[in-house]
Design a protein around this motif. Structure first.
Motif, short mmCIF file in Angstrom:
data_model
loop_
_atom_site.label_atom_id
_atom_site.label_comp_id
_atom_site.label_asym_id
_atom_site.label_seq_id
_atom_site.Cartn_x
_atom_site.Cartn_y
_atom_site.Cartn_z
N ARG A 168 0.82 -1.21 0.00
CA ARG A 168 0.00 0.00 0.00
C ARG A 168 0.85 1.26 0.00
O ARG A 168 0.65 2.16 -0.83
N ALA A 169 1.80 1.37 0.92
CA ALA A 169 2.65 2.55 1.00
C ALA A 169 3.45 2.74 -0.28
O ALA A 169 3.64 3.87 -0.74
N LEU A 170 3.91 1.63 -0.86
CA LEU A 170 4.68 1.71 -2.10
C LEU A 170 3.83 2.30 -3.22
O LEU A 170 4.30 3.15 -3.98
N VAL A 171 2.58 1.86 -3.34
CA VAL A 171 1.68 2.39 -4.36
C VAL A 171 1.39 3.87 -4.10
O VAL A 171 1.41 4.70 -5.02
N GLN A 172 1.14 4.22 -2.84
CA GLN A 172 0.80 5.60 -2.50
C GLN A 172 1.93 6.56 -2.85
O GLN A 172 1.72 7.56 -3.55
N TRP A 173 3.12 6.27 -2.35
CA TRP A 173 4.23 7.20 -2.58
C TRP A 173 4.79 7.07 -3.98
O TRP A 173 5.36 8.03 -4.52
N GLY A 174 4.60 5.92 -4.60
CA GLY A 174 4.96 5.80 -6.01
C GLY A 174 4.08 6.67 -6.88
O GLY A 174 4.56 7.29 -7.85
N THR A 175 2.79 6.74 -6.55
CA THR A 175 1.88 7.61 -7.29
C THR A 175 2.26 9.07 -7.11
O THR A 175 2.23 9.86 -8.06
N CYS A 176 2.63 9.45 -5.89
CA CYS A 176 3.07 10.82 -5.63
C CYS A 176 4.31 11.16 -6.44
O CYS A 176 4.42 12.25 -7.03
N ALA A 177 5.26 10.22 -6.48
CA ALA A 177 6.48 10.44 -7.26
C ALA A 177 6.17 10.58 -8.74
O ALA A 177 6.75 11.44 -9.43
N ALA A 178 5.23 9.76 -9.24
CA ALA A 178 4.85 9.84 -10.65
C ALA A 178 4.19 11.18 -10.97
O ALA A 178 4.46 11.80 -12.02
N ALA A 179 3.33 11.68 -10.06
CA ALA A 179 2.68 12.98 -10.26
C ALA A 179 3.71 14.10 -10.28
O ALA A 179 3.64 15.02 -11.11
N PHE A 180 4.69 14.02 -9.38
CA PHE A 180 5.74 15.04 -9.35
C PHE A 180 6.57 15.01 -10.63
O PHE A 180 6.87 16.05 -11.23
N LEU A 181 6.95 13.82 -11.08
CA LEU A 181 7.76 13.70 -12.29
C LEU A 181 7.00 14.17 -13.52
O LEU A 181 7.59 14.77 -14.43
N LEU A 182 5.69 13.91 -13.57
CA LEU A 182 4.88 14.38 -14.69
C LEU A 182 4.85 15.90 -14.73
O LEU A 182 5.01 16.51 -15.79
N ALA A 183 4.63 16.53 -13.57
CA ALA A 183 4.63 17.99 -13.50
C ALA A 183 6.00 18.54 -13.88
O ALA A 183 6.10 19.54 -14.61
N ALA A 184 7.05 17.90 -13.40
CA ALA A 184 8.41 18.35 -13.72
C ALA A 184 8.68 18.25 -15.22
O ALA A 184 9.32 19.13 -15.81
N ALA A 185 8.20 17.19 -15.85
CA ALA A 185 8.39 17.03 -17.29
C ALA A 185 7.69 18.13 -18.06
O ALA A 185 8.24 18.68 -19.03
N VAL A 186 6.47 18.48 -17.64
CA VAL A 186 5.74 19.57 -18.29
C VAL A 186 6.51 20.87 -18.17
O VAL A 186 6.63 21.64 -19.13
N VAL A 187 7.03 21.14 -16.97
CA VAL A 187 7.79 22.38 -16.74
C VAL A 187 9.04 22.41 -17.59
O VAL A 187 9.37 23.45 -18.21
N LEU A 188 9.75 21.31 -17.68
CA LEU A 188 10.99 21.28 -18.47
C LEU A 188 10.72 21.46 -19.96
O LEU A 188 11.50 22.13 -20.66
N VAL A 189 9.64 20.86 -20.44
CA VAL A 189 9.29 21.02 -21.86
C VAL A 189 8.98 22.48 -22.16
O VAL A 189 9.45 23.04 -23.17
N ARG A 190 8.20 23.12 -21.30
CA ARG A 190 7.87 24.53 -21.51
C ARG A 190 9.10 25.42 -21.41
O ARG A 190 9.26 26.37 -22.18
#
Length: 291
Positions: free
Chosen positions: A264-286
């Motif tokens: 459970r904790a792995l899924v929860q914090w893995g999802t948080c990490a994925a959300a952060f990386l997605l936002a970071a990718a959008v910022v870097l592309v822009r």
């Protein structure tokens, strides 16, 4: 008589719930749910150590998402309201602070000189702008929404997971603003983070099998206020609202989707990490586009 109505919590009869204690099978609401190795248990079964294989002292009350049940279930919400209020008052006393904290993609001319933005390396603006307001009606409306939506969600998720939803939703909203708006457009406000809390609430209500109509009605109403103009001077950042809402939905799925267990904790914090990386990718592309 409504035969389809869910039973009331055995400790709070006015709260309908579709969840039952895995040990005694009594209906329990989010406030009474304590995460167990399988499903949830009621406070009495946890206190007695029934079916856990541990001494009663080893049983730590848990929220729906697996966080520790805090003594003050609304503490983080209170702190967030306080930070927003403090930054608002600081902006009234020192208007130049607003220019340094608001979300800007690229510099604009302020006070006779250029002000740099995210594309020049000031990435802190993606989050500092989430705590910034310049109008009384703006901060008043956002803080009211934060208290109404955030308080119950914090009680259900626990402090750390709730704060993660708030911060990541604010970041997701800012990332979409940065991607889709003109680089010299100033943007500020906690709306993106609050929409993220609303998105996570939708997931939580669905997970607990509560009545969906009230929360769906709230989502629709807030989206109407986002896209339908009410007065010519009111400018709403739909990008922040949509970015925050989508991020909150995704992180909420990770927080309350998996059942109790070792992963459970792995899924929860893995999802948080994925959300952060997605936002970071959008910022870097822009940023690559603007430099």
């Amino acid at each position: 008589m409504d035969t389809d109505r869910l039973p009331g919590c055995y400790r709070h009869p006015d709260r309908d719930t579709g969840i039952r204690c895995a040990r005694c099978e009594r209906p329990i609401c989010p406030e009474c749910m304590i995460s167990a190795s399988v499903g949830f248990q009621c406070p009495e079964c946890v206190r007695d150590g029934s079916g856990t294989g541990h001494a009663p002292a080893a049983n730590v009350p848990r929220t729906v998402a697996g966080g520790v049940v805090p003594a003050d279930p609304h503490l983080v919400t209170k702190i967030l309201v306080g930070i927003n209020a403090a930054v608002f008052l600081l902006g009234l006393v020192a208007p130049a602070v607003v220019v340094r904290l608001e979300l800007l993609g690229r510099y604009v001319e302020y006070f006779g000189g250029p002000v740099e933005g995210v594309s020049t390396g000031q990435y802190y603006r993606l989050l500092s702008s989430v705590f910034l307001h310049v109008e009384w009606w703006h901060i008043g409306g956002n803080m009211l929404a934060l208290w109404v939506i955030g308080g119950p969600l914090e009680a259900a998720l626990g402090r750390v997971r709730y704060l993660a939803v708030y911060v990541l939703s604010g970041l997701g909203g800012s990332a979409l603003v940065y991607l889709l708006t003109a680089p010299n457009t100033p943007t500020l406000g906690a709306s993106g983070a609050i929409f993220g809390l609303l998105g996570a609430t939708v997931v939580l209500v669905r997970r607990l099998r509560y009545e969906m109509r009230p929360v769906i009605t709230m989502v629709v109403l807030m989206l109407v206020l986002t896209f339908v103009p009410f007065g010519g001077s009111l400018s709403v950042s739909w990008q922040a609202h949509i970015g925050g809402l989508v991020t909150g939905l995704l992180v909420g799925l990770g927080m309350v989707g998996p059942a109790a267990g070792r992963t459970r904790a792995l899924v929860q914090w893995g999802t948080c990490a994925a959300a952060f990386l997605l936002a970071a990718a959008v910022v870097l592309v822009r940023t690559a586009e603007l430099t």
